[in-house]
Motif scaffolding. Structure first.
Motif, PDB file in Angstrom:
ATOM      1  N   SER A 381      17.277 -47.855  26.584  1.00 12.01           N
ATOM      2  CA  SER A 381      15.964 -47.258  26.852  1.00 12.01           C
ATOM      3  C   SER A 381      16.060 -45.909  27.550  1.00 12.01           C
ATOM      4  CB  SER A 381      15.123 -48.214  27.705  1.00 12.01           C
ATOM      5  OG  SER A 381      14.927 -49.434  27.022  1.00 12.01           O
ATOM      6  N   LEU A 382      17.186 -45.648  28.211  1.00 19.06           N
ATOM      7  CA  LEU A 382      17.383 -44.341  28.842  1.00 19.06           C
ATOM      8  C   LEU A 382      17.683 -43.246  27.829  1.00 19.06           C
ATOM      9  CD1 LEU A 382      19.504 -44.922  32.089  1.00 19.06           C
ATOM     10  CD2 LEU A 382      17.259 -43.841  31.931  1.00 19.06           C
ATOM     11  N   GLY A 383      18.372 -43.598  26.747  1.00 17.93           N
ATOM     12  CA  GLY A 383      18.838 -42.564  25.834  1.00 17.93           C
ATOM     13  C   GLY A 383      18.573 -42.823  24.371  1.00 17.93           C
ATOM     14  N   PHE A 384      19.316 -43.752  23.774  1.00 11.56           N
ATOM     15  CA  PHE A 384      19.250 -43.930  22.333  1.00 11.56           C
ATOM     16  C   PHE A 384      17.957 -44.552  21.835  1.00 11.56           C
ATOM     17  CE2 PHE A 384      23.615 -42.678  21.712  1.00 11.56           C
ATOM     18  CZ  PHE A 384      23.610 -42.228  20.402  1.00 11.56           C
ATOM     19  N   GLY A 385      17.139 -45.083  22.744  1.00  9.51           N
ATOM     20  CA  GLY A 385      15.828 -45.580  22.337  1.00  9.51           C
ATOM     21  C   GLY A 385      14.854 -44.453  22.045  1.00  9.51           C
ATOM     22  N   PRO A 386      14.517 -43.626  23.062  1.00  8.36           N
ATOM     23  CA  PRO A 386      13.498 -42.595  22.847  1.00  8.36           C
ATOM     24  C   PRO A 386      14.007 -41.258  22.311  1.00  8.36           C
ATOM     25  CG  PRO A 386      14.072 -42.726  25.178  1.00  8.36           C
ATOM     26  CD  PRO A 386      14.870 -43.795  24.495  1.00  8.36           C
ATOM     27  N   ILE A 387      15.242 -40.880  22.637  1.00  4.23           N
ATOM     28  CA  ILE A 387      15.680 -39.500  22.358  1.00  4.23           C
ATOM     29  C   ILE A 387      15.815 -39.172  20.870  1.00  4.23           C
ATOM     30  CG2 ILE A 387      17.612 -37.877  22.678  1.00  4.23           C
ATOM     31  CD1 ILE A 387      17.837 -38.847  25.541  1.00  4.23           C
ATOM     32  N   PRO A 388      16.303 -40.082  19.992  1.00  4.89           N
ATOM     33  CA  PRO A 388      16.309 -39.738  18.568  1.00  4.89           C
ATOM     34  C   PRO A 388      14.932 -39.373  18.029  1.00  4.89           C
ATOM     35  CG  PRO A 388      17.759 -41.592  18.942  1.00  4.89           C
ATOM     36  CD  PRO A 388      17.052 -41.338  20.248  1.00  4.89           C
ATOM     37  N   TRP A 389      13.887 -40.081  18.489  1.00  3.22           N
ATOM     38  CA  TRP A 389      12.532 -39.759  18.048  1.00  3.22           C
ATOM     39  C   TRP A 389      12.068 -38.426  18.633  1.00  3.22           C
ATOM     40  CZ3 TRP A 389      10.868 -42.339  14.085  1.00  3.22           C
ATOM     41  CH2 TRP A 389      11.257 -43.670  13.885  1.00  3.22           C
ATOM     42  N   LEU A 390      12.360 -38.207  19.912  1.00  2.00           N
ATOM     43  CA  LEU A 390      11.991 -36.941  20.548  1.00  2.00           C
ATOM     44  C   LEU A 390      12.665 -35.765  19.849  1.00  2.00           C
ATOM     45  CD1 LEU A 390      10.692 -35.388  22.959  1.00  2.00           C
ATOM     46  CD2 LEU A 390      12.812 -35.805  24.207  1.00  2.00           C
ATOM     47  N   MET A 391      13.963 -35.896  19.568  1.00  2.00           N
ATOM     48  CA  MET A 391      14.710 -34.792  18.963  1.00  2.00           C
ATOM     49  C   MET A 391      14.336 -34.587  17.503  1.00  2.00           C
ATOM     50  SD  MET A 391      18.488 -34.821  20.720  1.00  2.00           S
ATOM     51  CE  MET A 391      18.798 -33.151  20.129  1.00  2.00           C
ATOM     52  N   MET A 392      13.848 -35.640  16.847  1.00  2.00           N
ATOM     53  CA  MET A 392      13.370 -35.470  15.469  1.00  2.00           C
ATOM     54  C   MET A 392      12.245 -34.442  15.435  1.00  2.00           C
ATOM     55  SD  MET A 392      11.699 -38.254  12.829  1.00  2.00           S
ATOM     56  CE  MET A 392      10.057 -38.177  13.548  1.00  2.00           C
ATOM     57  N   GLY A 393      11.351 -34.497  16.422  1.00  2.00           N
ATOM     58  CA  GLY A 393      10.255 -33.536  16.497  1.00  2.00           C
ATOM     59  C   GLY A 393      10.687 -32.167  16.972  1.00  2.00           C
ATOM     60  N   GLU A 394      11.930 -32.064  17.501  1.00  2.00           N
ATOM     61  CA  GLU A 394      12.406 -30.792  18.045  1.00  2.00           C
ATOM     62  C   GLU A 394      13.297 -30.025  17.071  1.00  2.00           C
ATOM     63  OE1 GLU A 394      12.668 -31.522  22.854  1.00  2.00           O
ATOM     64  OE2 GLU A 394      14.377 -32.141  21.634  1.00  2.00           O
ATOM     65  N   ILE A 395      14.232 -30.703  16.403  1.00  2.00           N
ATOM     66  CA  ILE A 395      15.277 -29.983  15.664  1.00  2.00           C
ATOM     67  C   ILE A 395      14.983 -29.788  14.185  1.00  2.00           C
ATOM     68  CG2 ILE A 395      17.042 -30.784  17.285  1.00  2.00           C
ATOM     69  CD1 ILE A 395      18.044 -32.710  15.157  1.00  2.00           C
ATOM     70  N   LEU A 396      14.032 -30.542  13.614  1.00  2.00           N
ATOM     71  CA  LEU A 396      13.736 -30.360  12.194  1.00  2.00           C
ATOM     72  C   LEU A 396      12.975 -29.054  11.991  1.00  2.00           C
ATOM     73  CD1 LEU A 396      12.683 -33.969  11.103  1.00  2.00           C
ATOM     74  CD2 LEU A 396      14.892 -32.844  10.779  1.00  2.00           C
ATOM     75  N   PRO A 397      13.414 -28.208  11.034  1.00  2.00           N
ATOM     76  CA  PRO A 397      12.763 -26.912  10.806  1.00  2.00           C
ATOM     77  C   PRO A 397      11.290 -27.072  10.422  1.00  2.00           C
ATOM     78  CG  PRO A 397      14.897 -27.005   9.698  1.00  2.00           C
ATOM     79  CD  PRO A 397      14.603 -28.389  10.187  1.00  2.00           C
ATOM     80  N   ALA A 398      10.463 -26.124  10.833  1.00  2.38           N
ATOM     81  CA  ALA A 398       9.017 -26.219  10.640  1.00  2.38           C
ATOM     82  C   ALA A 398       8.633 -26.368   9.170  1.00  2.38           C
ATOM     83  CB  ALA A 398       8.338 -24.985  11.235  1.00  2.38           C
ATOM     84  N   LYS A 399       9.318 -25.629   8.297  1.00  8.46           N
ATOM     85  CA  LYS A 399       8.933 -25.609   6.887  1.00  8.46           C
ATOM     86  C   LYS A 399       9.132 -26.951   6.207  1.00  8.46           C
ATOM     87  CE  LYS A 399       7.168 -23.084   3.628  1.00  8.46           C
ATOM     88  NZ  LYS A 399       5.814 -22.524   3.785  1.00  8.46           N
ATOM     89  N   ILE A 400      10.104 -27.739   6.675  1.00  8.02           N
ATOM     90  CA  ILE A 400      10.374 -29.043   6.054  1.00  8.02           C
ATOM     91  C   ILE A 400      10.098 -30.195   7.011  1.00  8.02           C
ATOM     92  CG2 ILE A 400      12.109 -28.087   4.484  1.00  8.02           C
ATOM     93  CD1 ILE A 400      14.196 -29.516   6.440  1.00  8.02           C
ATOM     94  N   ARG A 401       9.410 -29.922   8.123  1.00  9.03           N
ATOM     95  CA  ARG A 401       9.267 -30.953   9.155  1.00  9.03           C
ATOM     96  C   ARG A 401       8.573 -32.202   8.620  1.00  9.03           C
ATOM     97  NH1 ARG A 401       7.654 -28.061  13.836  1.00  9.03           N
ATOM     98  NH2 ARG A 401       9.888 -27.672  14.087  1.00  9.03           N
ATOM     99  N   GLY A 402       7.546 -32.043   7.809  1.00  6.77           N
ATOM    100  CA  GLY A 402       6.834 -33.200   7.266  1.00  6.77           C
ATOM    101  C   GLY A 402       7.714 -34.070   6.383  1.00  6.77           C
ATOM    102  N   PRO A 403       8.224 -33.518   5.264  1.00 10.12           N
ATOM    103  CA  PRO A 403       9.069 -34.337   4.388  1.00 10.12           C
ATOM    104  C   PRO A 403      10.361 -34.796   5.048  1.00 10.12           C
ATOM    105  CG  PRO A 403       9.023 -32.038   3.647  1.00 10.12           C
ATOM    106  CD  PRO A 403       7.966 -32.194   4.680  1.00 10.12           C
ATOM    107  N   ALA A 404      10.955 -33.955   5.904  1.00 15.03           N
ATOM    108  CA  ALA A 404      12.196 -34.344   6.583  1.00 15.03           C
ATOM    109  C   ALA A 404      11.943 -35.492   7.554  1.00 15.03           C
ATOM    110  CB  ALA A 404      12.795 -33.147   7.316  1.00 15.03           C
ATOM    111  N   ALA A 405      10.854 -35.419   8.319  1.00 17.06           N
ATOM    112  CA  ALA A 405      10.494 -36.504   9.229  1.00 17.06           C
ATOM    113  C   ALA A 405      10.215 -37.784   8.453  1.00 17.06           C
ATOM    114  CB  ALA A 405       9.274 -36.119  10.070  1.00 17.06           C
ATOM    115  N   SER A 406       9.659 -37.632   7.263  1.00 21.88           N
ATOM    116  CA  SER A 406       9.401 -38.781   6.398  1.00 21.88           C
ATOM    117  C   SER A 406      10.705 -39.466   5.994  1.00 21.88           C
ATOM    118  CB  SER A 406       8.638 -38.314   5.157  1.00 21.88           C
ATOM    119  OG  SER A 406       8.276 -39.397   4.353  1.00 21.88           O
ATOM    120  N   VAL A 407      11.686 -38.662   5.591  1.00 20.58           N
ATOM    121  CA  VAL A 407      12.991 -39.203   5.198  1.00 20.58           C
ATOM    122  C   VAL A 407      13.665 -39.891   6.382  1.00 20.58           C
ATOM    123  CG1 VAL A 407      15.338 -38.554   4.482  1.00 20.58           C
ATOM    124  CG2 VAL A 407      13.366 -37.553   3.324  1.00 20.58           C
TER     125      VAL A 407
END
Length: 488
Positions: A381-407
């Protein structure tokens, strides 16, 4: 103001912008809280089957028969539906907007819970659980994208973990309420939870980045004003958003699928997929789903239902620890601590079950499984629980954020389904000790993945992250271990 040297010097300096000062404005907190209430609903409905199946399979309470096979599908259909929801959610957040997509899940959440609460046969329950899972899949990708695009870098880590914190509250509420409510009453409670979230989501604005992507500059300015405060100078931030969008448009192709697999986009997509893989194959959902059974098999002297509630409480408080620490220590340090804690506890759990099966006698160590579970949940819960979701919203490029987040979201739920469905088969084939050791080995590989490939995003705007993820500055594994650097 920014001072950037040429990319081939491999060095960059940044001076904080003189524009908007980052702080916990009421508007940003309200926006984070509003979408996090959706996460509370997600946590509740995800945990629903654990307490509900006990009364659901009791013929003195339920007027129709729920067989063991039907019961497994009541629990197992949600990850499959969430996978479908994850695939659908990507296009939805691009065409409807991030806020509208999240808002659109509120009524289906209510309907699905009412369908279960009023069920007169198993089919109605399965339909309700499928609709619930579909909404969970959509929410899973929409929430981090919305928060990533609305919160300022200095508070994005802290407020970005609010969905996980409220999700854990939802799980805990379900466990506690389920201890004295039958499955039908518990589902009625689940139908009431989305109402506050539905009301608050109407108040908050769409993300400024989505408005910029749609060419609606004035609406983006209004959204920024609402989020940053009426007195804030949002022009530098708006200019940066428009510049980033122009850069993305100049490199974009019309085919979104081709965009996903362009070399410059593969790196952030692969990192996000990797984090989701190691999150799920750390065994977390198998451990949570089979908590009661694991404690029974271990011969623990502590009541198994009490153990479940204790694990839920630890999960809840660990996330708040993460909220306090994430913007102080950074994402990578918390991932290191998380991974090491899981490696140690999974190794000890494997050793305990090996000794239980093959000797020496460990019956006097009934407290050990719970201790390991508490530390394991704390670490996760300190790390691998929330951080992958948080970083998904941070590191995916804006132009593909929707479809990439979907994948990425669909992949996460696919991994969830695989782990939960194969855990019992693993324990039969390898023994519980073998299953725990296998998860431990995966965590060791995950630790090296974080050290070598995962960037530190603390205090960086999405525009800075995107430019550096495009490969203009080469990655240095040695420097990347430090929590303060972002050299790629």
């Amino acid at each position: 103001m920014k001072i950037l040297m040429r990319a081939d010097t491999h060095v960059s300096y940044s001076v904080p912008a003189e524009g908007t000062k980052a702080n916990f404005t009421f508007s940003q907190v309200l926006a984070a809280l509003s979408v996090s209430l959706c996460s509370l609903v997600v946590g509740f409905v995800s945990a629903y089957t654990s307490p509900a199946l006990v009364s659901m399979t009791d013929r003195t309470i339920t007027s129709f028969e729920v067989t063991k096979d039907a019961g497994s599908w009541v629990g197992g259909i949600m990850p499959l539906a969430a996978l479908a929801g994850g695939i659908t959610g990507g296009p939805l957040i691009e065409y409807l907007g991030r806020r509208n997509t999240i808002l659109a899940t509120a009524v289906p959440f209510i309907v699905s819970s009412l369908l279960i609460a009023c069920a007169v046969n198993v089919i109605m329950i399965l339909c309700g659980r499928f609709l619930t899972g579909f909404c969970v899949g959509i929410a899973s990708l929409s929430l981090p994208v919305y928060l990533g695009e609305t919160l300022q870098p200095e508070v994005r880590g802290t407020l970005g973990l609010l969905p996980t914190a409220l999700g854990n509250i939802g799980i805990l509420v379900c466990y506690v309420a389920g201890s004295f409510m039958n499955w039908s009453i518990l589902a009625f409670l689940g139908a009431a939870l989305p109402v506050p979230f539905l009301i608050l989501m109407i108040i908050i604005p769409e993300t400024p980045r989505w408005f910029v992507n749609r060419g609606q500059e004035e609406r983006a300015r209004k959204a920024l004003k609402w989020l940053r405060g009426k007195e804030a100078d949002v022009e530098p931030e708006l200019k940066d958003l428009m510049q980033s969008q122009a850069e993305a448009d100049s490199q974009a192709t019309r085919n979104t699928c081709l965009e996903l697999f362009k070399r410059i986009n593969l790196k952030p997509l692969s990192i996000s997929l990797g984090l989701m893989f190691f999150q799920q194959f750390s065994g977390i959902n198998a451990v949570i789903f089979y908590t009661v059974q694991i404690f029974k098999d271990a011969g623990s002297t502590i009541d198994s239902n009490l153990c479940t509630i204790i694990v839920g409480i630890v999960n809840f408080f660990a996330t708040f620890m993460g909220i306090i620490l994430i913007d102080r220590l950074g994402r990578k340090i918390l991932l290191y601590v998380s991974d090491i804690a899981m490696i140690l506890t999974l190794s000890i759990l494997g050793g305990f079950f090996y000794c239980k099966a093959h000797g020496p006698d460990v019956s006097h160590l009934g407290w050990l499984p719970l201790s390991c579970f508490v530390i394991y949940i704390l670490g996760f819960s300190l790390g691998f629980g929330p951080i992958p979701w948080l970083m998904m919203g941070e590191i995916l490029p804006a132009k593909i954020r929707g479809p990439a987040a979907s994948v990425v979201t669909a992949f996460n739920w696919f991994c969830t389904f695989v782990v939960t469905k194969t855990f019992q088969d693993l324990t039969v084939a390898m023994g519980p000790h073998g299953a725990f050791w296998l998860f431990g080995v995966v965590c060791i590989v995950g630790l090296f993945f974080v050290i070598i490939y995962v960037p530190e995003t603390r205090g960086k705007s999405l525009e800075e992250i995107e430019r550096k993820m495009m490969g203009r500055v080469p990655i240095s594994a040695v420097v990347n271990i430090k929590p303060f650097s972002f050299n790629m």
